[in-house]
Design a protein around this motif. Structure first.
Motif, PDB file in Angstrom:
ATOM      1  N   ARG A 141     -49.082  30.467  14.356  1.00 29.44           N
ATOM      2  CA  ARG A 141     -47.846  30.040  15.023  1.00 29.44           C
ATOM      3  C   ARG A 141     -47.674  28.530  14.863  1.00 29.44           C
ATOM      4  N   CYS A 142     -46.435  28.081  14.927  1.00 32.82           N
ATOM      5  CA  CYS A 142     -46.177  26.652  14.769  1.00 32.82           C
ATOM      6  C   CYS A 142     -44.960  26.229  15.587  1.00 32.82           C
ATOM      7  N   LEU A 143     -44.839  24.920  15.757  1.00 34.04           N
ATOM      8  CA  LEU A 143     -43.659  24.319  16.370  1.00 34.04           C
ATOM      9  C   LEU A 143     -42.812  23.736  15.259  1.00 34.04           C
ATOM     10  N   VAL A 144     -41.512  23.936  15.344  1.00 31.67           N
ATOM     11  CA  VAL A 144     -40.593  23.385  14.356  1.00 31.67           C
ATOM     12  C   VAL A 144     -39.739  22.331  15.067  1.00 31.67           C
ATOM     13  N   PRO A 145     -40.040  21.055  14.898  1.00 32.63           N
ATOM     14  CA  PRO A 145     -39.305  19.993  15.589  1.00 32.63           C
ATOM     15  C   PRO A 145     -37.846  19.926  15.128  1.00 32.63           C
ATOM     16  N   ALA A 146     -36.959  19.656  16.060  1.00 31.47           N
ATOM     17  CA  ALA A 146     -35.525  19.537  15.750  1.00 31.47           C
ATOM     18  C   ALA A 146     -34.845  18.756  16.855  1.00 31.47           C
ATOM     19  N   ASP A 147     -33.635  18.300  16.599  1.00 31.83           N
ATOM     20  CA  ASP A 147     -32.819  17.724  17.676  1.00 31.83           C
ATOM     21  C   ASP A 147     -31.440  18.373  17.706  1.00 31.83           C
ATOM     22  N   GLY A 148     -31.277  19.437  16.933  1.00 36.48           N
ATOM     23  CA  GLY A 148     -30.033  20.191  16.946  1.00 36.48           C
ATOM     24  C   GLY A 148     -30.087  21.297  15.906  1.00 36.48           C
ATOM     25  N   PHE A 149     -29.226  22.298  16.062  1.00 34.77           N
ATOM     26  CA  PHE A 149     -29.093  23.329  15.033  1.00 34.77           C
ATOM     27  C   PHE A 149     -27.624  23.678  14.886  1.00 34.77           C
ATOM     28  N   TYR A 150     -27.280  24.275  13.756  1.00 39.18           N
ATOM     29  CA  TYR A 150     -25.882  24.563  13.430  1.00 39.18           C
ATOM     30  C   TYR A 150     -25.632  26.068  13.352  1.00 39.18           C
ATOM     31  N   GLU A 151     -24.457  26.451  13.768  1.00 33.54           N
ATOM     32  CA  GLU A 151     -23.977  27.819  13.555  1.00 33.54           C
ATOM     33  C   GLU A 151     -22.486  27.744  13.243  1.00 33.54           C
TER      34      GLU A 151
ATOM     35  N   PHE B  34     -25.510  22.464  18.059  1.00 32.83           N
ATOM     36  CA  PHE B  34     -26.046  22.731  19.381  1.00 32.83           C
ATOM     37  C   PHE B  34     -27.234  21.816  19.631  1.00 32.83           C
ATOM     38  N   THR B  35     -27.247  21.177  20.793  1.00 36.85           N
ATOM     39  CA  THR B  35     -28.328  20.263  21.150  1.00 36.85           C
ATOM     40  C   THR B  35     -28.708  20.455  22.614  1.00 36.85           C
ATOM     41  N   LEU B  36     -29.782  19.794  23.021  1.00 32.72           N
ATOM     42  CA  LEU B  36     -30.074  19.703  24.445  1.00 32.72           C
ATOM     43  C   LEU B  36     -29.049  18.754  25.054  1.00 32.72           C
ATOM     44  N   ARG B  37     -28.879  18.794  26.345  1.00 27.58           N
ATOM     45  CA  ARG B  37     -27.870  17.957  26.996  1.00 27.58           C
ATOM     46  C   ARG B  37     -28.119  16.469  26.789  1.00 27.58           C
ATOM     47  N   ASP B  38     -29.390  16.087  26.699  1.00 29.22           N
ATOM     48  CA  ASP B  38     -29.698  14.676  26.470  1.00 29.22           C
ATOM     49  C   ASP B  38     -29.828  14.358  24.984  1.00 29.22           C
ATOM     50  N   GLU B  39     -29.610  15.386  24.141  1.00 26.86           N
ATOM     51  CA  GLU B  39     -29.693  15.266  22.688  1.00 26.86           C
ATOM     52  C   GLU B  39     -31.067  14.765  22.228  1.00 26.86           C
ATOM     53  N   GLU B  40     -32.091  15.075  23.024  1.00 26.71           N
ATOM     54  CA  GLU B  40     -33.453  14.684  22.681  1.00 26.71           C
ATOM     55  C   GLU B  40     -34.107  15.734  21.790  1.00 26.71           C
ATOM     56  N   LEU B  41     -35.300  15.394  21.301  1.00 30.63           N
ATOM     57  CA  LEU B  41     -36.055  16.300  20.453  1.00 30.63           C
ATOM     58  C   LEU B  41     -36.493  17.542  21.219  1.00 30.63           C
ATOM     59  N   PHE B  42     -36.597  18.658  20.513  1.00 29.97           N
ATOM     60  CA  PHE B  42     -37.146  19.885  21.079  1.00 29.97           C
ATOM     61  C   PHE B  42     -37.903  20.609  19.972  1.00 29.97           C
ATOM     62  N   SER B  43     -38.506  21.725  20.306  1.00 27.59           N
ATOM     63  CA  SER B  43     -39.217  22.494  19.285  1.00 27.59           C
ATOM     64  C   SER B  43     -38.731  23.932  19.285  1.00 27.59           C
ATOM     65  N   MET B  44     -38.633  24.489  18.092  1.00 26.60           N
ATOM     66  CA  MET B  44     -38.312  25.899  17.929  1.00 26.60           C
ATOM     67  C   MET B  44     -39.603  26.646  17.612  1.00 26.60           C
ATOM     68  N   ALA B  45     -39.720  27.848  18.121  1.00 24.31           N
ATOM     69  CA  ALA B  45     -40.916  28.645  17.879  1.00 24.31           C
ATOM     70  C   ALA B  45     -40.919  29.158  16.444  1.00 24.31           C
ATOM     71  N   GLY B  46     -42.030  28.947  15.755  1.00 27.22           N
ATOM     72  CA  GLY B  46     -42.126  29.398  14.375  1.00 27.22           C
ATOM     73  C   GLY B  46     -43.441  30.089  14.080  1.00 27.22           C
ATOM     74  N   ILE B  47     -43.498  30.794  12.990  1.00 29.44           N
ATOM     75  CA  ILE B  47     -44.744  31.364  12.471  1.00 29.44           C
ATOM     76  C   ILE B  47     -44.854  30.942  11.012  1.00 29.44           C
ATOM     77  N   TRP B  48     -46.084  30.834  10.531  1.00 25.84           N
ATOM     78  CA  TRP B  48     -46.247  30.359   9.160  1.00 25.84           C
ATOM     79  C   TRP B  48     -47.176  31.264   8.367  1.00 25.84           C
ATOM     80  N   GLU B  49     -47.148  31.065   7.065  1.00 25.66           N
ATOM     81  CA  GLU B  49     -47.917  31.907   6.146  1.00 25.66           C
ATOM     82  C   GLU B  49     -48.428  31.064   4.988  1.00 25.66           C
TER      83      GLU B  49
END
Length: 232
Positions: free
Chosen positions: A92-102, A116-131
Motif C-alpha cells: 500500500r502507498c500514499l499518493v500525495p496531491a493537492d487537488g484532482f480533476y473530473e 477538487f481540493t480540500l477547503r484550505d487547498e492544502e496537501l492530502f494523500s490518496m490511498a494507493g496500492i503498488w506493484e
C-alpha cells in the motif's frame, strides 16, 4: 475514476507535510496523468518519496504495454479481485496531491473540467496500492494505482466516483503492515463533503501536454466555450 490530479506544492512543503525526503530537483506538477513517473510514499520507505509510474500491471498480466495498464481500483472490491488482492494486503502507498480533476458531462459532446481540493487547498494523500513487475526489456518497474470510492455530495454533482482521501491521522494506519483487512476497509470511505470545495477550470487541463499553473485557474463554465446559455 480518478484520471488526473495536481501536486503543485513545493519540495519544502511536501517534506514538511509528510516528514519525508524529496529529490532535490523535484518540480511542482499541475496536471499529473497516467503513465507518468510521480512521487508516492510506501510502508517500506516512509521517510522518503519513491517515484513510481501511475498505472499498474496486474500479476497475471505482466509485460503489458503502458496503454493496457489500469489506473484505478474500486475500494469496495479491491480485497476480492485477484489482480489487486496481494497488493492491497502487502503493498500500500500514499499518493500525495493537492487537488484532482473530473469532467462534468453536458450533452453528448461537452465536458467541463472541475478541480477538487480540500477547503484550505492544502496537501492530502490518496490511498494507493503498488506493484513491482518486469518490463519487456527485463527491467524492474514500480507502478501504482489509486483507490476510488462513492462520491460525496461535492463530487457527485460532477462524477460518480472519487479517490479515497486519507486524513493525516489515518495515513500511518494505511501504511502499517499490521493493520487488519477489516480495519483497512473501514478507511476506504468518501471524505466528508464539508471538507472539500470545487470549481471549474480552464479546458487547458484536457491536454496532458499542458502542465502549468494555468490549468488550475478558476474559469467560469460559460467562459470556457463562449456560451452564456450553457448553464441557463
Amino acid at each position: 475514476m480518478c484520471g488526473r490530479y495536481s501536486l503543485s506544492k513545493s519540495k519544502i512543503e511536501l517534506e514538511e507535510r509528510f516528514q519525508a525526503e524529496m529529490l532535490s530537483d523535484f518540480k511542482p506538477r499541475y496536471n499529473v496523468a497516467p503513465t507518468q513517473l510521480v512521487p508516492v510514499i510506501t510502508s517500506g520507505s516512509p521517510n522518503g518519496f519513491s517515484f513510481f509510474y501511475w498505472g499498474i500491471t496486474p500479476e497475471f498480466g505482466k509485460n503489458k504495454p503502458v496503454s493496457q495498464k489500469l489506473i484505478n481500483a474500486k475500494a469496495e472490491t479491491v480485497d476480492q479481485k485477484v489482480s489487486f488482492k496481494s497488493s492491497f494486503q502487502k503493498r500500500r502507498c500514499l499518493v500525495p496531491a493537492d487537488g484532482f480533476y473530473e469532467w462534468k458531462k453536458l450533452g453528448k459532446k461537452t465536458k467541463i473540467p472541475y478541480r477538487f481540493t480540500l477547503r484550505d487547498e492544502e496537501l492530502f494523500s490518496m490511498a494507493g496500492i503498488w506493484e513491482e513487475y518486469e518490463s519487456v526489456n527485463g527491467e524492474t518497474q514500480h507502478t501504482f494505482l489509486i483507490l476510488t470510492t462513492n462520491p460525496n455530495p461535492i463530487v457527485s454533482d460532477v462524477h460518480d466516483r472519487m479517490p479515497v482521501i486519507l486524513s493525516k491521522e489515518l495515513e500511518k494506519k494505511w501504511l502499517d503492515g499490521y493493520t487488519s483487512i477489516d480495519e483497512l476497509k473501514e478507511l476506504l470511505k468518501p471524505l466528508s463533503g464539508d471538507q472539500m470545495l470545487s470549481y471549474s477550470v480552464s479546458p487547458l487541463v484536457n491536454s496532458v501536454q499542458n502542465d502549468t499553473p494555468a490549468v488550475m485557474r478558476k474559469t467560469s463554465p460559460m467562459d470556457q466555450h463562449g456560451n452564456y446559455t450553457l448553464f441557463g
